[in-house]
Design a protein around this motif. Structure first.
Motif, PDB file in Angstrom:
ATOM      1  N   ILE A 156     -19.800  -6.586 -50.976  1.00  0.00           N
ATOM      2  CA  ILE A 156     -20.661  -7.658 -51.495  1.00  0.00           C
ATOM      3  C   ILE A 156     -19.877  -8.542 -52.456  1.00  0.00           C
ATOM      4  CG2 ILE A 156     -22.661  -8.124 -52.965  1.00  0.00           C
ATOM      5  CD1 ILE A 156     -23.985  -5.657 -51.677  1.00  0.00           C
ATOM      6  N   MET A 157     -19.056  -7.933 -53.305  1.00  0.00           N
ATOM      7  CA  MET A 157     -18.217  -8.733 -54.209  1.00  0.00           C
ATOM      8  C   MET A 157     -17.303  -9.657 -53.412  1.00  0.00           C
ATOM      9  SD  MET A 157     -17.095  -5.899 -57.072  1.00  0.00           S
ATOM     10  CE  MET A 157     -18.326  -5.015 -58.047  1.00  0.00           C
ATOM     11  N   MET A 158     -16.733  -9.126 -52.329  1.00  0.00           N
ATOM     12  CA  MET A 158     -15.866  -9.950 -51.484  1.00  0.00           C
ATOM     13  C   MET A 158     -16.657 -11.086 -50.841  1.00  0.00           C
ATOM     14  SD  MET A 158     -12.698  -8.806 -51.545  1.00  0.00           S
ATOM     15  CE  MET A 158     -12.005  -9.467 -50.029  1.00  0.00           C
ATOM     16  N   GLU A 159     -17.847 -10.779 -50.322  1.00  0.00           N
ATOM     17  CA  GLU A 159     -18.681 -11.802 -49.686  1.00  0.00           C
ATOM     18  C   GLU A 159     -19.042 -12.911 -50.669  1.00  0.00           C
ATOM     19  OE1 GLU A 159     -22.051  -9.738 -48.174  1.00  0.00           O
ATOM     20  OE2 GLU A 159     -20.913  -8.632 -46.650  1.00  0.00           O
ATOM     21  N   ARG A 160     -19.253 -12.544 -51.906  1.00  0.00           N
ATOM     22  CA  ARG A 160     -19.619 -13.539 -52.929  1.00  0.00           C
ATOM     23  C   ARG A 160     -18.408 -14.266 -53.496  1.00  0.00           C
ATOM     24  NH1 ARG A 160     -24.057 -10.741 -56.975  1.00  0.00           N
ATOM     25  NH2 ARG A 160     -25.414  -9.764 -55.414  1.00  0.00           N
ATOM     26  N   GLY A 161     -17.199 -13.850 -53.091  1.00  0.00           N
ATOM     27  CA  GLY A 161     -15.995 -14.462 -53.655  1.00  0.00           C
ATOM     28  C   GLY A 161     -15.869 -14.189 -55.134  1.00  0.00           C
ATOM     29  N   ASP A 258     -24.823  -7.055 -59.255  1.00  0.00           N
ATOM     30  CA  ASP A 258     -25.213  -8.029 -60.281  1.00  0.00           C
ATOM     31  C   ASP A 258     -24.859  -7.533 -61.677  1.00  0.00           C
ATOM     32  OD1 ASP A 258     -26.216  -9.752 -58.369  1.00  0.00           O
ATOM     33  OD2 ASP A 258     -28.292  -9.062 -58.568  1.00  0.00           O
ATOM     34  N   TYR A 259     -25.063  -6.252 -61.928  1.00  0.00           N
ATOM     35  CA  TYR A 259     -24.717  -5.707 -63.243  1.00  0.00           C
ATOM     36  C   TYR A 259     -23.233  -5.908 -63.525  1.00  0.00           C
ATOM     37  CZ  TYR A 259     -29.253  -3.258 -63.223  1.00  0.00           C
ATOM     38  OH  TYR A 259     -30.586  -2.937 -63.194  1.00  0.00           O
ATOM     39  N   TYR A 260     -22.404  -5.630 -62.515  1.00  0.00           N
ATOM     40  CA  TYR A 260     -20.960  -5.753 -62.694  1.00  0.00           C
ATOM     41  C   TYR A 260     -20.521  -7.204 -62.888  1.00  0.00           C
ATOM     42  CZ  TYR A 260     -19.700  -0.886 -61.592  1.00  0.00           C
ATOM     43  OH  TYR A 260     -19.536   0.478 -61.624  1.00  0.00           O
ATOM     44  N   LEU A 261     -21.190  -8.113 -62.238  1.00  0.00           N
ATOM     45  CA  LEU A 261     -20.744  -9.508 -62.261  1.00  0.00           C
ATOM     46  C   LEU A 261     -21.370 -10.326 -63.385  1.00  0.00           C
ATOM     47  CD1 LEU A 261     -20.701 -10.358 -58.436  1.00  0.00           C
ATOM     48  CD2 LEU A 261     -18.860  -9.461 -59.878  1.00  0.00           C
ATOM     49  N   SER A 262     -22.423  -9.813 -63.987  1.00  0.00           N
ATOM     50  CA  SER A 262     -23.122 -10.598 -65.011  1.00  0.00           C
ATOM     51  C   SER A 262     -22.768 -10.193 -66.432  1.00  0.00           C
ATOM     52  CB  SER A 262     -24.639 -10.474 -64.820  1.00  0.00           C
ATOM     53  OG  SER A 262     -25.057  -9.126 -64.978  1.00  0.00           O
ATOM     54  N   GLY A 263     -21.970  -9.142 -66.588  1.00  0.00           N
ATOM     55  CA  GLY A 263     -21.613  -8.699 -67.928  1.00  0.00           C
ATOM     56  C   GLY A 263     -20.751  -7.455 -67.877  1.00  0.00           C
ATOM     57  N   SER A 264     -20.545  -6.857 -69.034  1.00  0.00           N
ATOM     58  CA  SER A 264     -19.691  -5.675 -69.113  1.00  0.00           C
ATOM     59  C   SER A 264     -20.462  -4.431 -68.690  1.00  0.00           C
ATOM     60  CB  SER A 264     -19.163  -5.506 -70.542  1.00  0.00           C
ATOM     61  OG  SER A 264     -20.231  -5.445 -71.470  1.00  0.00           O
ATOM     62  N   VAL A 265     -19.779  -3.542 -67.956  1.00  0.00           N
ATOM     63  CA  VAL A 265     -20.382  -2.300 -67.472  1.00  0.00           C
ATOM     64  C   VAL A 265     -19.560  -1.116 -67.968  1.00  0.00           C
ATOM     65  CG1 VAL A 265     -20.907  -0.896 -65.446  1.00  0.00           C
ATOM     66  CG2 VAL A 265     -21.411  -3.349 -65.426  1.00  0.00           C
ATOM     67  N   SER A 290     -14.464  -1.213 -60.197  1.00  0.00           N
ATOM     68  CA  SER A 290     -14.321  -1.832 -61.512  1.00  0.00           C
ATOM     69  C   SER A 290     -13.130  -2.778 -61.549  1.00  0.00           C
ATOM     70  CB  SER A 290     -14.159  -0.755 -62.583  1.00  0.00           C
ATOM     71  OG  SER A 290     -15.381  -0.081 -62.811  1.00  0.00           O
ATOM     72  N   PHE A 291     -12.016  -2.395 -60.904  1.00  0.00           N
ATOM     73  CA  PHE A 291     -10.843  -3.264 -60.899  1.00  0.00           C
ATOM     74  C   PHE A 291     -11.138  -4.579 -60.191  1.00  0.00           C
ATOM     75  CE2 PHE A 291      -8.096   0.825 -60.549  1.00  0.00           C
ATOM     76  CZ  PHE A 291      -8.303   1.093 -61.886  1.00  0.00           C
ATOM     77  N   LEU A 292     -11.848  -4.489 -59.060  1.00  0.00           N
ATOM     78  CA  LEU A 292     -12.036  -5.660 -58.204  1.00  0.00           C
ATOM     79  C   LEU A 292     -12.709  -6.806 -58.947  1.00  0.00           C
ATOM     80  CD1 LEU A 292     -11.199  -6.052 -55.251  1.00  0.00           C
ATOM     81  CD2 LEU A 292     -13.568  -5.644 -54.601  1.00  0.00           C
ATOM     82  N   CYS A 293     -13.588  -6.469 -59.892  1.00  0.00           N
ATOM     83  CA  CYS A 293     -14.260  -7.529 -60.660  1.00  0.00           C
ATOM     84  C   CYS A 293     -13.736  -7.607 -62.090  1.00  0.00           C
ATOM     85  CB  CYS A 293     -15.772  -7.325 -60.654  1.00  0.00           C
ATOM     86  SG  CYS A 293     -16.315  -5.753 -61.342  1.00  0.00           S
ATOM     87  N   GLY A 294     -12.609  -6.923 -62.371  1.00  0.00           N
ATOM     88  CA  GLY A 294     -11.997  -7.011 -63.694  1.00  0.00           C
ATOM     89  C   GLY A 294     -12.770  -6.315 -64.785  1.00  0.00           C
ATOM     90  N   ASN A 295     -13.622  -5.360 -64.420  1.00  0.00           N
ATOM     91  CA  ASN A 295     -14.446  -4.663 -65.407  1.00  0.00           C
ATOM     92  C   ASN A 295     -13.731  -3.395 -65.880  1.00  0.00           C
ATOM     93  OD1 ASN A 295     -17.427  -4.499 -66.538  1.00  0.00           O
ATOM     94  ND2 ASN A 295     -16.825  -2.427 -65.965  1.00  0.00           N
TER      95      ASN A 295
END
Length: 679
Positions: A156-161, A258-265, A290-295
């Motif tokens: 999903i992260m990949m699909e959303r770029g 959404d949790y991962y992309l909207s803030g810190s997890v 976590s790495f994929l979205c820099g979290n």
């Protein structure tokens, strides 16, 4: 059950004689020492290590909760994560398979403080645990499918770029080119790993914006970036397929993203999903998510579990001479007992010494111990403070003091402090501390000169090393304060800049796969298995507990366990006041499964499979996911009406992780009456 009381002198004479006779006849390795964490302390552990080194015995290594150690190669140390005090900085805390309110009670206040400050708590767990009841959101997942949940989230992260390209390019091996012919990283003559920037090859640390998804041909050898190889494996697991396998709606998987992309997890990994055959793959996939979205590596952003190991003591004490001892995994002992070779060599083990360990209770499959391992041994010694399941099989039991009765200190914990273990009382009756037991064994075997310090002198020697003295810490200082912090910063953030790997990057691709902690086993991986292990993050079904497994037609229930509130693993099972509130083994069952089998709430129920059985009192709970049953660990065999929970457990293990797989197990249940007859 037929015991004879002997004096300490008689006992030590017999131990020394048996060690000497066994080693003379079968070799040094034929005597094995086995420990876990019962009386854990720095001094006592160092003393046993010193004795083992001097005797040249082998070590039966523990296999509980170690899959994270294998997955943690990705970051350098899988036991590292942001300090729990950092949880208050997270927008969301996601707890994957950890019932912290019960299993790590001392951690809960950190999460509660964060929640009171506005942080959301999300729990992903098959069962509605106590922490799930305190969370803002509970997501029930099919047991053993956690790896696929992460795959769905990453797709999903990949699909959303939405991937963090800078983090992946600079903090992981994502852009490293991998040779198709030998699986190694492409390197220049100076040994630098190469990446592709535009049409040019550059050393990884010199490229400003390397390609993350690329292929390249060098001297006729096809190369691909590590990230492309990894995501090609993950890509086939679409959110729809993942939803079917995990039994989690696609909308809910998107919600987690959404949790991962909207803030810190602050993502906490529990031992539940780790203790499957595919536990290491699961943990590695969680790191990658976590790495994929820099979290990762920032306040409020982490993944994993914290169990700090501080080497701020004289660890050389344990190796006074050249160390020639051999090691093998406890879970592999059954194969050694049946004559399997270790590293291609015969490896007879004929005597065992267990100290602060109860593997018959805390390791899988009692039958293997009872019917194969113990009969293969000529002599068994157990040093313990209670008559445990393991002690009941021994030839000689030594009454060991509890840690309340010993002076020591610890450097490994879920904090960044060294802790003083104050001696409350002297060992009662004829009990002796493990340190004293080591001293008298060593003295009897002519090694007393290596153990001349008393407990306090030894603790001071071990503690007062340059690193501690430079911080202004002394043994007296530790005794006065009770604990001393060794981490340099007020709140520890795991790997904010570089990872603890050879490249300083997160290495989700492994050039040279090796078994967990360098362990060797009775089975050598095939070339195909080695090639597959370059990329640990892949889907492997659980060994047994998987809904598509044909064996589940016969044993259709997932047999899960959890850490109860009333003991620590199997410790404190003799404490009478605890029996008043926790009197006997219980099995939590969803009413749907119980009533379909005629099992009554509060009645006795037998859980069984083709390995064994156990009887406990049935407790109806709608918090237990249908198709699963769950029991609290730690009950001794003698405390069951019949059998024991460990009889049912799956002894299979991964040759890479060498980890016990407690919930990777299936069973069925039926009513049981007081006469021991099935109704």
């Amino acid at each position: 059950g037929e015991w004879e009381r002997v004096s300490w002198d008689e006992a030590i004479d017999e131990i020394a004689t048996k060690i000497t006779e066994t080693q003379d006849k079968y070799g040094k390795q034929a005597v094995a020492f086995c420990s876990l964490t019962g009386n854990y302390g720095t001094a006592v552990t160092a003393m046993y290590n010193r004795l083992k080194c001097l005797l040249g015995v082998s070590t039966a290594q523990p296999c509980n909760d170690i899959a994270i150690g294998y997955a943690g190669k990705i970051i350098g140390d899988g036991n590292d994560a942001n300090e729990l005090t950092d949880a208050v900085n997270a927008d969301t805390i996601i707890v994957y398979g950890a019932n912290i309110t019960d299993a790590q009670v001392h951690h809960w206040h950190h999460l509660k403080k964060a929640q009171a400050n506005g942080t959301k708590i999300v729990v992903v767990d098959p069962s509605y645990t106590v922490i799930a009841s305190k969370a803002d959101r509970w997501i029930s997942i099919r047991p053993g499918s956690d790896t696929l949940l992460y795959f769905g989230m990453m797709n999903i992260m990949m699909e959303r770029g939405a991937i963090d390209e800078e983090f992946m390019a600079n903090r992981t091996v994502a852009p490293f080119l991998v040779r198709e012919d030998d699986g190694a990283f492409l390197r220049d003559d100076a040994g630098n790993c190469l990446v592709l920037e535009g049409d040019s090859l550059k050393a990884a640390d010199e490229a400003a914006k390397p390609e993350l998804f690329a292929e390249y041909v060098v001297d006729g050898v096809k190369c691909s970036t590590a990230l492309k190889l990894q995501m090609d494996i993950i890509a086939e697991w679409t959110p729809e397929i993942v939803s079917e396998k995990t039994d989690i709606p696609v909308e809910t998987i998107n919600e987690l993203v959404d949790y991962y992309l909207s803030g810190s997890v602050y993502a906490i990994l529990g031992y539940g999903p780790l203790n499957y055959q595919n536990g290491a793959q699961m943990a590695a996939a969680g790191f990658m998510t976590s790495f994929l979205c820099g979290n990762y590596g920032k306040p409020g952003s982490t993944y994993g579990m914290l169990w700090s190991f501080y080497m701020g003591y004289d660890y050389t004490y344990g190796s006074p001479v050249a160390n020639t001892t051999m090691s093998f995994s406890t879970i592999d002992w059954v194969n050694i007992a049946q004559g399997s070779k270790l590293m291609g060599q015969d490896f007879p083990v004929k005597m065992a010494y267990f100290y602060f360990a109860n593997p018959v209770n805390t390791a899988p499959n009692v039958s293997d111990w009872r019917d194969i391992i113990f009969p293969s041994l000529d002599y068994i010694v157990v040093a313990d403070s209670a008559m445990t399941d393991t002690a009941r099989f021994a030839d000689l039991v030594l009454p060991a003091a509890q840690h309340f009765e010993c002076e020591d200190f610890t450097t490994a914990s879920c904090t960044f402090s060294m802790s003083y273990n104050e001696k409350a009382i002297d060992p009662p009756f004829e009990a002796k501390s493990d340190c004293d037991i080591v001293r008298i064994i060593a003295d009897k075997m002519g090694l007393g000169g290596y153990f001349e310090e008393d407990d306090e002198e030894l603790c001071r020697r071990l503690f007062e090393v340059p690193s501690n003295l430079e911080m202004g810490y002394s043994w007296e200082n530790l005794k006065e304060k009770g604990f001393l912090r060794w981490a340099p910063k007020e709140t520890h953030i795991a790997y904010p800049e570089k990872f603890g790997t050879a490249t300083g990057r997160a290495e989700f691709y492994t050039e040279t796969p090796k078994a967990n902690f360098g362990r060797v086993g009775t089975r050598v991986p095939t070339e195909e298995e080695v090639q597959r292990e370059h990329l640990m993050i892949r889907w492997e079904e659980p060994s047994e507990n998987w809904y598509e497994n044909e064996r589940m037609k016969e044993y259709p229930l997932s047999f899960l366990s959890f850490r109860g509130r009333f003991r620590v693993h199997s410790q404190y099972f003799t404490v009478g006041i605890l029996h008043e509130i926790d009197p006997e083994p219980i099995l939590y069952v969803n009413p749907i499964d119980a009533q379909a089998r005629g099992v009554e709430d509060g009645g006795y129920v037998e859980a069984f499979n083709d390995r064994g059985h156990a009887v406990g009192r049935a407790v109806y709970s709608e918090g237990i996911r249908p198709g699963t049953v769950a029991y609290p660990k730690g009950w001794q065999i003698s405390q069951h009406k019949a059998g024991s929970w460990s009889e049912l457990l799956n002894p299979d293990f991964s040759l890479w992780t060498h980890a016990n797989n407690f919930p990777d197990c299936i069973c069925d249940i039926r009513p049981w009456n007081e006469e021991g007859e099935n109704r």
